[in-house]
Each structure stands twice: as structure tokens, then as C-alpha cells.
Design a protein around this motif. Structure first.
Motif, PDB file in Angstrom:
ATOM      1  N   ALA A  32     103.264  91.754  38.080  1.00 21.93           N
ATOM      2  CA  ALA A  32     101.800  91.738  38.108  1.00 21.93           C
ATOM      3  C   ALA A  32     101.224  92.294  39.400  1.00 21.93           C
ATOM      4  O   ALA A  32     100.137  92.873  39.403  1.00 21.93           O
ATOM      5  CB  ALA A  32     101.290  90.307  37.895  1.00 21.93           C
ATOM      6  N   THR A  33     101.959  92.156  40.511  1.00 21.69           N
ATOM      7  CA  THR A  33     101.382  92.514  41.814  1.00 21.69           C
ATOM      8  C   THR A  33     102.046  93.700  42.498  1.00 21.69           C
ATOM      9  O   THR A  33     101.479  94.259  43.433  1.00 21.69           O
ATOM     10  CB  THR A  33     101.476  91.315  42.780  1.00 21.69           C
ATOM     11  N   GLY A  34     103.270  94.060  42.088  1.00 19.38           N
ATOM     12  CA  GLY A  34     104.003  95.115  42.774  1.00 19.38           C
ATOM     13  C   GLY A  34     104.585  94.653  44.105  1.00 19.38           C
ATOM     14  O   GLY A  34     104.999  95.479  44.923  1.00 19.38           O
ATOM     15  N   TYR A  35     104.641  93.354  44.318  1.00 23.74           N
ATOM     16  CA  TYR A  35     105.115  92.804  45.588  1.00 23.74           C
ATOM     17  C   TYR A  35     106.579  93.159  45.829  1.00 23.74           C
ATOM     18  O   TYR A  35     107.379  93.203  44.907  1.00 23.74           O
ATOM     19  CB  TYR A  35     104.951  91.271  45.582  1.00 23.74           C
ATOM     20  N   ARG A  36     106.912  93.411  47.105  1.00 31.97           N
ATOM     21  CA  ARG A  36     108.305  93.632  47.534  1.00 31.97           C
ATOM     22  C   ARG A  36     108.646  92.570  48.563  1.00 31.97           C
ATOM     23  O   ARG A  36     107.902  92.367  49.519  1.00 31.97           O
ATOM     24  CB  ARG A  36     108.480  95.018  48.150  1.00 31.97           C
ATOM     25  N   THR A  37     109.776  91.919  48.373  1.00 29.21           N
ATOM     26  CA  THR A  37     110.192  90.866  49.293  1.00 29.21           C
ATOM     27  C   THR A  37     110.640  91.457  50.628  1.00 29.21           C
ATOM     28  O   THR A  37     110.937  92.649  50.729  1.00 29.21           O
ATOM     29  CB  THR A  37     111.351  90.043  48.708  1.00 29.21           C
ATOM     30  N   GLU A  38     110.734  90.585  51.616  1.00 35.70           N
ATOM     31  CA  GLU A  38     111.214  91.027  52.924  1.00 35.70           C
ATOM     32  C   GLU A  38     112.652  91.523  52.813  1.00 35.70           C
ATOM     33  O   GLU A  38     113.014  92.505  53.469  1.00 35.70           O
ATOM     34  CB  GLU A  38     111.096  89.889  53.939  1.00 35.70           C
ATOM     35  N   ALA A  39     113.482  90.879  51.995  1.00 33.36           N
ATOM     36  CA  ALA A  39     114.871  91.333  51.838  1.00 33.36           C
ATOM     37  C   ALA A  39     114.920  92.725  51.224  1.00 33.36           C
ATOM     38  O   ALA A  39     115.745  93.558  51.609  1.00 33.36           O
ATOM     39  CB  ALA A  39     115.666  90.347  50.979  1.00 33.36           C
ATOM     40  N   GLU A  40     114.029  93.009  50.266  1.00 32.85           N
ATOM     41  CA  GLU A  40     113.980  94.353  49.686  1.00 32.85           C
ATOM     42  C   GLU A  40     113.538  95.367  50.736  1.00 32.85           C
ATOM     43  O   GLU A  40     114.116  96.451  50.831  1.00 32.85           O
ATOM     44  CB  GLU A  40     113.016  94.382  48.489  1.00 32.85           C
ATOM     45  N   ASN A  41     112.530  95.013  51.514  1.00 36.97           N
ATOM     46  CA  ASN A  41     112.051  95.932  52.546  1.00 36.97           C
ATOM     47  C   ASN A  41     113.074  96.130  53.657  1.00 36.97           C
ATOM     48  O   ASN A  41     113.218  97.233  54.181  1.00 36.97           O
ATOM     49  CB  ASN A  41     110.727  95.429  53.133  1.00 36.97           C
ATOM     50  N   ASP A  42     113.791  95.063  54.009  1.00 36.74           N
ATOM     51  CA  ASP A  42     114.813  95.152  55.060  1.00 36.74           C
ATOM     52  C   ASP A  42     116.084  95.835  54.567  1.00 36.74           C
ATOM     53  O   ASP A  42     116.871  96.328  55.376  1.00 36.74           O
ATOM     54  CB  ASP A  42     115.182  93.760  55.576  1.00 36.74           C
ATOM     55  N   GLY A  43     116.308  95.808  53.239  1.00 35.42           N
ATOM     56  CA  GLY A  43     117.515  96.415  52.686  1.00 35.42           C
ATOM     57  C   GLY A  43     118.756  95.546  52.815  1.00 35.42           C
ATOM     58  O   GLY A  43     119.873  96.014  52.602  1.00 35.42           O
ATOM     59  N   ARG A  44     118.551  94.252  53.126  1.00 36.40           N
ATOM     60  CA  ARG A  44     119.706  93.353  53.287  1.00 36.40           C
ATOM     61  C   ARG A  44     119.236  91.902  53.262  1.00 36.40           C
ATOM     62  O   ARG A  44     118.056  91.617  53.438  1.00 36.40           O
ATOM     63  CB  ARG A  44     120.430  93.626  54.585  1.00 36.40           C
ATOM     64  N   SER A  45     120.212  91.006  53.076  1.00 41.64           N
ATOM     65  CA  SER A  45     119.932  89.578  53.139  1.00 41.64           C
ATOM     66  C   SER A  45     121.226  88.835  53.438  1.00 41.64           C
ATOM     67  O   SER A  45     122.314  89.430  53.408  1.00 41.64           O
ATOM     68  CB  SER A  45     119.320  89.086  51.816  1.00 41.64           C
ATOM     69  N   GLU A  46     121.119  87.564  53.702  1.00 46.90           N
ATOM     70  CA  GLU A  46     122.273  86.719  54.007  1.00 46.90           C
ATOM     71  C   GLU A  46     122.854  86.165  52.708  1.00 46.90           C
ATOM     72  O   GLU A  46     122.122  85.672  51.864  1.00 46.90           O
ATOM     73  CB  GLU A  46     121.863  85.554  54.911  1.00 46.90           C
ATOM     74  N   VAL A  47     124.189  86.231  52.580  1.00 45.48           N
ATOM     75  CA  VAL A  47     124.877  85.773  51.365  1.00 45.48           C
ATOM     76  C   VAL A  47     126.061  84.906  51.773  1.00 45.48           C
ATOM     77  O   VAL A  47     126.815  85.259  52.675  1.00 45.48           O
ATOM     78  CB  VAL A  47     125.379  86.973  50.525  1.00 45.48           C
TER      79      VAL A  47
END
Length: 159
Positions: free
Chosen positions: A98-113
Motif C-alpha cells: 500500500a505504501t511502497g515502504y522499504r525497510t532499513e535492512a532493504e536499504n542497507d542491503g544486509r541484516s543480522e541473522v
């Protein structure tokens, strides 16, 4: 109010916000819903539960727990609505669509797993985000009703 008390209160409210998306809904004059009253949020169908205003003890008694949990003290919170369950991948996807929002992990290209259950610390994985739970070659298929992960405090606020 000392600095430590303020920090503890800030962390407690931030945790409640991230964990269940706290919603402050003003009550009618001199009344508030009863404890455990529910309502459904129209935007995503989430059931919210009312937590009445009141005081609780925060922290640990001296000598018990970690030093950053002291001193144990009374904290007063106004009543608030909180989601009964975590936000699911399905609900988050509806929001993103609905909003086209991008998460910080998507913008950063990485996340903690956490790749290994025995590991004490997560590992930074390129391409990991709420759509790709363990990295770019993974998915969340079959987990539409699981809680959304790889979301930050800012992502929760946007939601």
C-alpha cells in the motif's frame, strides 16, 4: 527523575512499541476501557488489547540481576492499546504494498541473522531482510503468519 530512571523508562516504552506497536488512544473523560478490552484495527485487522493506566515495579532489587537493572522503582504509565500478537509477514506485506515502504535492512542491503542456534551472536548477512530471512537465496514462503523480522524501530514506527 534521575538519568538512569529516564533511560529505563525510555527503553521500556521503546520495547513495548517495537514488540507490539503501542497505540495511545485517549479515553473518554474520567473513564477508560476495562483491562483486556479488545478492538480491531481497520487497516490490518489486528486485534488490540487495552492495558489500563497504572503503576508497576521496574528493575531488579539491589544485588539481583544486572547493575543496569537497579534501582528497582515504581513507574506509572497511562493506559494504552497494544497488538495482541506481533505484526505478521502478511500484515507487513500489505503495508509495504500500500505504501511502497522499504525497510532499513532493504536499504542497507544486509541484516543480522542467527545462522547457528548455538551461536551467542548473530552474523551480518548481505541480502537478508524481511523478504529473505537468511539471505538473498532464502524466502519466507510458508511463513505468512509468522512475526515479521529484520525490522527496525524506525520500520515499526512507519508501520
Amino acid at each position: 527523575m534521575n538519568t538512569q530512571t529516564w533511560k529505563l523508562m525510555t527503553v521500556a516504552v521503546m520495547f513495548a512499541t517495537i514488540a507490539g506497536l503501542m497505540f495511545d488512544v485517549p479515553a473518554a473523560a474520567n473513564s477508560e476501557p476495562s483491562a483486556g478490552a479488545t478492538q480491531v484495527r481497520e487497516t490490518d485487522g489486528a486485534t488490540m488489547v487495552y492495558v489500563p493506566s497504572g503503576e508497576f515495579l521496574m528493575g531488579s532489587p539491589a544485588g539481583i540481576g544486572n547493575s543496569d537493572e537497579w534501582p528497582q522503582h515504581a513507574v506509572y504509565l497511562d493506559g494504552f492499546w497494544i497488538d495482541r500478537t506481533e505484526v505478521t509477514n502478511r500484515q507487513f506485506e500489505q503495508f509495504v504494498t500500500a505504501t511502497g515502504y522499504r525497510t532499513e535492512a532493504e536499504n542497507d542491503g544486509r541484516s543480522e541473522v542467527w545462522i547457528d542456534e548455538r551461536s551467542r551472536y548473530p552474523r551480518t548477512v548481505n541480502g537478508a531482510n524481511w523478504r529473505h530471512l537468511e539471505g538473498p537465496d532464502s524466502s519466507r514462503d510458508g511463513c505468512e503468519e509468522c512475526p515479521v523480522v529484520h525490522d527496525s524501530w524506525n520500520d515499526a514506527q512507519a508501520y
